[in-house]
Every structure is written in structure tokens, then in C-alpha cells.
Enzyme design. Sequence first.
Site, PDB file in Angstrom:
ATOM      1  CB  ALA A 190      -1.010   0.027   1.161  1.00 60.58           C
ATOM      2  CG  ASP A 191       3.670   4.363   1.346  1.00 63.38           C
ATOM      3  OD1 ASP A 191       3.578   5.043   0.311  1.00 63.38           O
ATOM      4  OD2 ASP A 191       4.120   4.806   2.422  1.00 63.38           O
ATOM      5  CG  LEU A 192       4.737  -1.247  -3.078  1.00 63.98           C
ATOM      6  CD1 LEU A 192       4.226  -2.267  -4.078  1.00 63.98           C
ATOM      7  CD2 LEU A 192       5.991  -1.762  -2.367  1.00 63.98           C
ATOM      8  CG  HIS A 196       8.619   3.074   1.390  1.00 61.40           C
ATOM      9  ND1 HIS A 196       7.271   3.309   1.520  1.00 61.40           N
ATOM     10  CD2 HIS A 196       9.223   3.859   2.329  1.00 61.40           C
ATOM     11  CE1 HIS A 196       7.060   4.179   2.487  1.00 61.40           C
ATOM     12  NE2 HIS A 196       8.226   4.527   2.992  1.00 61.40           N
TER      13      HIS A 196
END
Length: 291
Positions: A190-192, A196
Site C-alpha cells: 500500500a505504499d510502494l 521504500h
Amino acid sequence: MFVDLARKHGLHVRVLEVDETGWDFQVGHAVDSEGVRWVLRVPRRPEVSELIAGERRLLEFLRPRLNVALPRWEICTSELVAYRRLPDSPLGPEDPVTLAYQWWIDVPGELFRTLGEVVAELHRAPAAEIAELGVPVSARTALRSEADDHLRRGISELDVPESRVRRWREWIDDDRYWIGDSAGLRLVHADLHPGHLLVDDSGMLTGILDWTDAAVDDPALDFIAPRWAFGESGLDRLLAAYVDAGGRPREHFRAHIEQLASFVFTVSLGIHGIDTGHDGYVKIAQERLRE
């Protein structure tokens, strides 16, 4: 703060840099007396602390299943998480003021293949087993309801152009874009975003950080940050790699990603800024809405 918390848990370090860009954690980059680099994470809010145990169990579940490195926590408490820094560097860290990605290397095509494989593997994970780890499970309507709420608030609290209001309202109201039943929910990072994604000097993907937002939710959430960062062509390459690795996108999936990405990185960013008192995020959201 970081030094004292680390010492409390038996780790003696000096802090080299503090990263304030994370929404959920303050992050300290530190080094111990033997020159080992550490990452220290301190939760910003009590509700973030409650997610730590589930994130740790998820990392252990995924470690043997993914072909990239994941953080291996050596300190895991409600007030501090600490792990030895993984090799290599983030592909594109966010500027803490502008949120612009700070690219230091060209993105090779091979990165999309590896990332597509990772996402496909995440989406194959059995949702019931993931839920038992303590990972949040969203209702199938949760993302749609949140988008509806953010759009309503955006109309009254942000300066959203009417053309965008109409487009996003049509998207939210159209059943074809949204998950029909809970079987469509998948494990998502959900936060690629590029900050990250760890890459080596050739740009190859070697690791993925920050699994705090992981949940069983709409699989589109794993494509919106890459769409924002890599553009339409990058999304096409990632989706192709995802399908090659066994991913099964639902009908209208790509169009849904396009709408969701443009919405999240403008309206939802602005609402988050309002709710957290971060005027900088509100300003960035307004600038993006005017583009």
C-alpha cells in the site's frame, strides 16, 4: 530521544540523521560503536504503536516468500523498532518539503519485472492467514467510502476544479471500478513509492521498506505510488510484469488505478494535511490540483 530509547533497550548508538517525512514514524539513522548502521523507528501516534506487532509477524511471514530483502527487527516494542540497515539505497527518497522524488539513478526495466513479481506474490497470500497475523483487514467498501468522504470534504475544504470533481464523482459512483465482494481483497503493501524501494548501483530492486500500511485491501493500492512516480509507461510495464508473474487484475483495473492515483496524491494528501495540521501538505495538494 532516539539515543535514549535505544540505550533503554540495550543498543548504544549515535544518530547521524533524522527523517521526518514518514506519516507514521519518526526515523533515526544511527551507527553503533562498531560502525554498524541502524534504523530506529519511533511511532508518532498510539494507533501506530498498535500496528507494530502485526507488522513484525507479517515480515516474518513474507521473508521466505519474496525475492527481495525485508527489514529484520532486532528491537520491537510499542515505543521503538530498530533494525540493522539493509544494503543499497532508496531509489527515490522524497524531499521532506516538496515531496518530490530525489532520483539518483535511471530506472531499469528489470526493476519493473522484480516489483511485478513481488506484488503478484503479495496478492496470492491467503487473506485469512494474513488476518491471523494481526494485519488489518478492510471492508470491501472501505476505500470507496473513504474516497467519497475525501471528495466531499475536498469540495468544501480545498479548491478542487469542477472538472476534476465531475470526473472523480463519476469514478466513485461507478460500480465497475470497485471490488464486488470480499474475495477481491488482497494483501497489499500500500505504499510502494520509490523511497521504500531499495536498489543497487545498477538500479536492480533488492529490498522493500516500511510495511506499516500493509493490509488486506484493494490490490490497486500497490500500483498507485508507482503510477505517480513512474508515469503511464511505468504503470504499463509494472502491470505487464504483474500479469506475467501470475497476477490477475480485475476488469477496468488500470482505469481504476489512474483515477485512484490522481485522487490520493492530490485530494487525499490535502485532507491528510488538514487533519494533521501539516500546512505544507495542503499547499502541495493545492498546487497539484491547479496543474
